[in-house]
Write an enzyme that holds these catalytic residues in place. Structure first.
Site, mmCIF file in Angstrom:
data_model
loop_
_atom_site.group_PDB
_atom_site.id
_atom_site.type_symbol
_atom_site.label_atom_id
_atom_site.label_comp_id
_atom_site.label_asym_id
_atom_site.label_seq_id
_atom_site.Cartn_x
_atom_site.Cartn_y
_atom_site.Cartn_z
ATOM 1 N N TYR A 114 23.039 55.508 62.773
ATOM 2 C CA TYR A 114 23.787 54.248 62.760
ATOM 3 C C TYR A 114 24.914 54.318 61.731
ATOM 4 O O TYR A 114 24.741 54.919 60.662
ATOM 5 C CB TYR A 114 22.876 53.082 62.371
ATOM 6 N N TYR A 153 15.741 58.850 66.727
ATOM 7 C CA TYR A 153 15.858 59.141 65.298
ATOM 8 C C TYR A 153 14.515 58.933 64.602
ATOM 9 O O TYR A 153 13.680 58.139 65.049
ATOM 10 C CB TYR A 153 16.952 58.293 64.643
ATOM 11 N N ARG A 163 11.871 56.890 66.799
ATOM 12 C CA ARG A 163 12.131 55.795 67.730
ATOM 13 C C ARG A 163 12.655 56.350 69.052
ATOM 14 O O ARG A 163 13.562 57.183 69.061
ATOM 15 C CB ARG A 163 13.205 54.836 67.169
ATOM 16 N N HIS A 166 17.321 53.709 72.210
ATOM 17 C CA HIS A 166 17.353 52.301 72.603
ATOM 18 C C HIS A 166 18.691 51.665 72.247
ATOM 19 O O HIS A 166 19.386 52.118 71.344
ATOM 20 C CB HIS A 166 16.227 51.513 71.922
ATOM 21 N N HIS A 168 20.177 47.822 71.180
ATOM 22 C CA HIS A 168 19.801 46.457 70.785
ATOM 23 C C HIS A 168 20.661 45.461 71.544
ATOM 24 O O HIS A 168 21.880 45.614 71.598
ATOM 25 C CB HIS A 168 20.038 46.245 69.289
#
Lengths: 249, 189
Positions: A114, A153, A163, A166, A168
């Site tokens: 991110y 990640y 995770r 995905h 959000h």
């Protein structure tokens, strides 16, 4: 049926949004360690659906520019990774489209990083990818994003925890009652079984509703693969009061 | 009828990284009204977790009526307000703090003929929270209206105070405690 408290008494006829508790995860989910200190321990108190609850922010086109739905533009070059189209409909649980509602999307880049100071995963940042998009659903509830498939990640929830990939999603719907933050997953991800956020949803069929489906029909040849993700918000029952709802067949 | 209904998409956590550049947060997010608006007040607070530690990665959203108790929304059957958006969004800072500049809303009628005291509806989102939490801010200078409010008066007396903000020179303070002896009252909708 009693008529002692009719809507006419104050002249207010309000919609009533149906609950669907079985679809949603409990706030206290022991596998997801961060929930331990961040869930209320007292029972929630029932809030009637009065004016504040059946209205909501109608955030509109002034929040969204023409290219906000395309996370691959706006930089000097192309972002790295697999370009994808994510499209679908925003519906309510009565099957009606939710038109003209703001949809926000944020995500990691293709390396699973991110663009945020708090992300310590030593994967590369992509100078051509910020990872934030916005779109409005149209009058049929349809929306469309162009983006990059995010990478998995690692996180520190449990041993060798990763995770699943995905996106959000944040949606407002048309009422305070409809506000939803969710995550869209990709079909066949091998990390589902060990992810406590995905598995916080107890009902396996409800979990399936967070998984997009590969959508060859929307794929653009030689340019991008495509995934379909319909999002269902709480629906407004046709009748305003529960005692009247029970009279319906 | 119920059989034909669709099932909803499950909620998931907002995660820790909503604050991407130009992301879920907006620079004008806490400013529901512009500086200098007559009657403007500041709502300040801190979010605390079960250890009493501040929560530095929460998002707080408020939604409320204008000073006349009107919503700019088609589901308000009394007619729309002029231009009041009524929505604010603020991420918590490293000390768990949030703030909004807004106006105190007017009272609201209920369908069964009662009157709700001025209030803000609040959404709390954070990493570690799999679904949003909902609470309400009531105002300390509305004692009579608060006593008659159908929602506040239905809460146990010893917990009602968690929903009433404290007066400050330029507005009110409303702290949010996710757990503990003074756990905030949260609602299910």
């Amino acid at each position: 049926m009693t008529t002692e408290t009719t809507p006419q008494r104050s002249g207010l006829l309000l919609p009533h949004y149906r609950r669907d508790d079985a679809s949603h995860p409990p706030l206290d989910s022991s596998g997801y360690r961060s929930s331990a200190l961040r869930h209320p321990k007292r029972p929630l108190h029932l809030l009637p659906q009065y004016l504040t609850e059946v209205t909501g922010p109608l955030l509109g086109n002034d929040r969204v520019s023409e290219t906000d739905h395309d996370l691959t533009v706006g930089h000097d070059g192309e972002p790295l990774g697999e370009r994808i189209i994510v499209s679908g409909r925003v519906l309510d649980s009565d099957g009606k489209p939710v038109p003209n509602t703001l949809i926000e999307l944020w995500q990691a880049n293709s390396a699973g990083r991110y663009r945020h100071a708090g992300d310590r995963h030593p994967a590369p940042l992509d100078p051509n990818f910020t990872g934030v998009g916005r779109a409005m659903s149209d009058d049929q509830g349809e929306y469309r994003f162009v983006t990059i498939k995010p990478g998995a990640y690692p996180w520190r929830n449990h041993d060798n925890a990763w995770r699943p990939a995905h996106l959000h999603f944040s949606l407002f719907g048309q009422a305070f009652t409809q506000r939803l933050i969710t995550q869209m997953y990709f079909p066949g991800d091998p990390l589902f079984h060990q992810d406590p956020i995905f598995n916080s949803v107890r009902d396996p069929q409800a979990r399936e509703r967070m998984i997009s489906r590969f959508d060859l029909d929307s794929t653009v040849p030689e340019w991008a693969l495509s995934y379909k993700f319909d999002i269902v918000l709480r629906g407004a029952a046709a009748t305003p009061f529960e005692d009247e709802e029970e009279d319906d067949d | 009828m119920a059989e034909s209904a669709e099932l909803t998409t499950p909620s998931q956590t907002v995660g820790p990284f909503y604050a991407l550049p130009d992301g879920l947060l907006w620079t004008d997010g806490p400013e529901v009204v512009a500086a200098g608006t007559p009657g403007a007040l500041t709502v300040r607070g801190t979010v605390f977790d079960g250890n009493g530690d501040p929560v530095p990665d929460a998002v707080i959203e408020i939604w409320h009526a204008d000073e006349r108790g009107r919503f700019s929304h088609p589901a308000d059957p009394r007619g729309e307000s002029a231009a009041f958006e009524g929505f604010g969004r603020c991420g918590t800072d490293p000390e768990g703090g949030f703030w909004f500049r807004t106006v105190k809303p007017g009272p609201l009628p209920t369908p069964d003929g009662r009157t709700e005291a001025p209030h803000l509806n609040v959404t709390v989102l954070a990493r570690g929270m799999l679904n949003r939490l909902v609470t309400r801010v009531y105002f300390p200078d509305e004692a009579d209206a608060n006593d008659a409010d159908p929602v506040l008066s239905s809460v146990d007396l010893d917990r009602r105070g968690t929903l009433v903000a404290r007066a400050e020179p330029d507005g009110v303070r409303f702290d949010i405690r996710l757990q503990g002896d003074a756990e905030t009252v949260f609602f299910e909708l």
